[in-house]
Design a protein around this motif. Structure first.
Motif, PDB file in Angstrom:
ATOM      1  N   MET A  75       0.821  -1.208   0.000  1.00 55.44           N
ATOM      2  CA  MET A  75       0.000   0.000   0.000  1.00 55.44           C
ATOM      3  C   MET A  75       0.857   1.261   0.000  1.00 55.44           C
ATOM      4  O   MET A  75       0.537   2.239  -0.685  1.00 55.44           O
ATOM      5  N   LEU A  76       1.963   1.244   0.745  1.00 57.73           N
ATOM      6  CA  LEU A  76       2.856   2.403   0.749  1.00 57.73           C
ATOM      7  C   LEU A  76       3.453   2.644  -0.639  1.00 57.73           C
ATOM      8  O   LEU A  76       3.613   3.789  -1.060  1.00 57.73           O
ATOM      9  N   MET A  77       3.754   1.571  -1.345  1.00 60.78           N
ATOM     10  CA  MET A  77       4.262   1.730  -2.711  1.00 60.78           C
ATOM     11  C   MET A  77       3.156   2.212  -3.651  1.00 60.78           C
ATOM     12  O   MET A  77       3.392   3.071  -4.492  1.00 60.78           O
ATOM     13  N   ASP A  78       1.952   1.663  -3.492  1.00 61.87           N
ATOM     14  CA  ASP A  78       0.842   2.058  -4.363  1.00 61.87           C
ATOM     15  C   ASP A  78       0.458   3.524  -4.176  1.00 61.87           C
ATOM     16  O   ASP A  78       0.095   4.200  -5.136  1.00 61.87           O
ATOM     17  N   PHE A  79       0.511   4.006  -2.938  1.00 61.36           N
ATOM     18  CA  PHE A  79       0.143   5.395  -2.660  1.00 61.36           C
ATOM     19  C   PHE A  79       1.280   6.379  -2.929  1.00 61.36           C
ATOM     20  O   PHE A  79       1.106   7.577  -2.783  1.00 61.36           O
TER      21      PHE A  79
END
Length: 129
Positions: free
Chosen positions: A92-96
């Motif tokens: 999620m941190l990479m996606d955001f």
């Protein structure tokens, strides 16, 4: 009829000789931990239902949880859940956009995910035993 094309691609069917990067290992383990967590939900719901069914059911669930083998399985379930959560937060941190999508950042975040999982696994072992 079409032309016969001779493909000269390397074919390696021996998976033991392939060296996966740490990012691939982290991704594969995230999927495996998701499957383990999905299957474990059924086991844990059965145990919860047994414990809530009656006072006798609670005693049966307590007796089941007293076994070393069951404690080991519950510890494995909690470890898989911890890894899946840590890996999910990483994704999620990479996606955001909070983590750069570079190979170096991917390697570093995968290692951090592994370390967090080891710590949470030790804490889960303390909780179970």
């Amino acid at each position: 009829m079409g032309k016969t094309v001779k493909k000269q691609r390397p074919v390696n069917l021996d998976l033991s000789t392939i060296r996966f990067p740490v990012t691939a290992i982290a991704s594969i383990l995230h999927r495996v931990s998701g499957v383990i967590t999905f299957v474990a939900v059924g086991i844990l719901l059965w145990l919860l239902g047994l414990s809530l069914s009656s006072p006798e059911g609670f005693l049966q669930a307590s007796a089941v949880m007293g076994s070393f083998f069951v404690k080991f399985i519950v510890w494995g379930i909690l470890t898989a859940l911890a890894y899946h959560i840590a890996g999910g937060i990483r994704h999620m941190l990479m996606d955001f956009g909070f983590l750069a999508e570079t190979m170096e950042t991917g390697k570093r975040s995968a290692h951090i995910t592994f370390v967090i999982t080891v710590v949470l696994s030790i804490l889960a072992g303390v909780l179970v035993w």
